[in-house]
Design an enzyme around this catalytic site. Structure first.
Site, PDB file in Angstrom:
ATOM      1  NE  ARG A  29      -4.395  -0.132   2.290  1.00 11.96           N
ATOM      2  CZ  ARG A  29      -5.489  -1.019   2.319  1.00 11.96           C
ATOM      3  NH1 ARG A  29      -4.921  -2.303   2.418  1.00 11.96           N
ATOM      4  NH2 ARG A  29      -6.642  -0.615   2.395  1.00 11.96           N
ATOM      5  NE  ARG A  82     -11.147   2.216   4.688  1.00 12.82           N
ATOM      6  CZ  ARG A  82     -12.443   1.324   4.898  1.00 12.82           C
ATOM      7  NH1 ARG A  82     -13.512   1.918   5.463  1.00 12.82           N
ATOM      8  NH2 ARG A  82     -12.597   0.310   4.256  1.00 12.82           N
ATOM      9  NE  ARG A  94     -13.627  -3.755   7.243  1.00 13.91           N
ATOM     10  CZ  ARG A  94     -12.820  -3.633   6.054  1.00 13.91           C
ATOM     11  NH1 ARG A  94     -12.755  -4.685   5.320  1.00 13.91           N
ATOM     12  NH2 ARG A  94     -11.850  -2.833   5.772  1.00 13.91           N
TER      13      ARG A  94
HETATM   14  P1  ADP Z   1     -10.148  -1.724   2.635  1.00 15.52           P
HETATM   15  O1  ADP Z   1      -9.329  -2.462   1.096  1.00 15.52           O
HETATM   16  O2  ADP Z   1     -11.548  -1.657   2.255  1.00 15.52           O
HETATM   17  O3  ADP Z   1      -9.602  -0.523   2.926  1.00 15.52           O
HETATM   18  P2  ADP Z   1      -8.508  -3.570   3.963  1.00 15.52           P
HETATM   19  O4  ADP Z   1      -9.035  -4.722   4.886  1.00 15.52           O
HETATM   20  O5  ADP Z   1      -7.680  -4.007   2.903  1.00 15.52           O
HETATM   21  O6  ADP Z   1      -9.980  -2.858   3.711  1.00 15.52           O
HETATM   22  O7  ADP Z   1      -7.847  -2.583   5.176  1.00 15.52           O
HETATM   23  C1  ADP Z   1      -8.344  -2.173   6.089  1.00 15.52           C
HETATM   24  C2  ADP Z   1      -7.524  -1.316   7.011  1.00 15.52           C
HETATM   25  O8  ADP Z   1      -6.321  -1.972   7.530  1.00 15.52           O
HETATM   26  C3  ADP Z   1      -6.887  -0.145   6.363  1.00 15.52           C
HETATM   27  O9  ADP Z   1      -7.689   1.078   6.327  1.00 15.52           O
HETATM   28  C4  ADP Z   1      -5.641   0.099   6.928  1.00 15.52           C
HETATM   29  O10 ADP Z   1      -5.671   0.692   8.264  1.00 15.52           O
HETATM   30  C5  ADP Z   1      -5.194  -1.228   7.393  1.00 15.52           C
HETATM   31  N1  ADP Z   1      -4.062  -1.913   6.180  1.00 15.52           N
HETATM   32  C6  ADP Z   1      -4.377  -2.974   5.623  1.00 15.52           C
HETATM   33  N2  ADP Z   1      -3.624  -3.286   4.750  1.00 15.52           N
HETATM   34  C7  ADP Z   1      -2.624  -2.303   5.315  1.00 15.52           C
HETATM   35  C8  ADP Z   1      -1.199  -2.304   4.630  1.00 15.52           C
HETATM   36  N3  ADP Z   1      -0.826  -2.979   3.732  1.00 15.52           N
HETATM   37  N4  ADP Z   1      -0.471  -1.243   5.154  1.00 15.52           N
HETATM   38  C9  ADP Z   1      -0.888  -0.222   6.014  1.00 15.52           C
HETATM   39  N5  ADP Z   1      -2.238  -0.631   6.671  1.00 15.52           N
HETATM   40  C10 ADP Z   1      -3.045  -1.498   6.179  1.00 15.52           C
END
Ligand code: ADP
Length: 190
Positions: free
Chosen positions: A89, A146, A134
């Site tokens: 990310r 986000r 969630r």
């Molecule tokens: P979405 O894609 O709908 O935001 P995710 O389940 O991928 O849902 O992520 C939920 C939250 O988890 C993000 O908003 C972030 O806070 C955290 N997160 C997930 N993956 C990462 C990552 N690779 N790096 C940093 N934070 C992450």
């Protein structure tokens, strides 16, 4: 070995399409969001720290998610390949992933980037929030944050993979089956 990065903004349908890709291509699914939510559910220290970021719609620090992915790669050495969902990310995470994969000599095959309009993302997340419970999907300002964080920190990853010829844009609007069909067509050529 097939290593796919499933990419796109929150609500783009990464989790849904990951499931389809696992079944079609026999890959291991690595979702950092799912891994973090399991840590929260288990009440670990890592989960507690992560929750404070996730509740605000901020990214969890790079070293935390990179460490989680590292240990998953180490404990699944005989996998046919991986689908990275919600990871990397940040450019920092992408560089760390390349380094980890280099150790096993199995690079990223491609980045599949799901493209969805902003209003559609917000609608999908709000309706998911009603079903999944969630917290980060129930608050419009957290959702907006986000998407902003995505645009600022995650979108630049396209410019990381493009020069390597690994970026594939996929129309993420339409039915689940239509989108799955588009993905299959691209992945089938890898
Ligand atoms: P979405 O894609 O709908 O935001 P995710 O389940 O991928 O849902 O992520 C939920 C939250 O988890 C993000 O908003 C972030 O806070 C955290 N997160 C997930 N993956 C990462 C990552 N690779 N790096 C940093 N934070 C992450």
């Amino acid at each position: 070995m097939l290593n796919l990065v499933l990419f796109g903004p929150p609500g783009a349908g990464k989790g849904t399409q990951a499931e389809f890709l696992i079944n079609s291509f026999g890959l291991n699914h690595l979702s950092t969001g799912d891994l973090l939510r399991s840590e929260i559910a288990a009440g670990t220290e890592l989960g507690l720290e992560a929750k404070s970021y996730m509740d605000k719609g901020e990214l969890v620090p790079d070293e935390v998610v990179i460490g989680m992915i590292k240990s998953k790669l180490e404990s699944n050495k005989d996998a046919k390949g991986f689908i990275f969902d919600g990871f990397p990310r940040t450019v920092e995470q992408a560089k760390a992933l390349d380094k980890l994969l280099k150790e096993n000599d199995t690079p990223i095959s491609g980045m599949l980037s799901l493209e969805v309009e902003k209003q559609e993302l917000i609608n999908r997340l709000l309706s998911r929030g009603k079903v999944s419970g969630r917290a980060d999907d129930q608050d419009q300002s957290v959702i907006e944050n986000r998407i902003n964080v995505y645009n600022k920190k995650t979108l630049p990853l396209i410019e990381y993979y493009k020069p390597q010829g690994k970026h594939f844009g996929i129309n993420g609007m339409g039915t689940i089956e239509e989108i799955a069909g588009r993905l299959k067509e691209v992945v089938g050529k890898f």
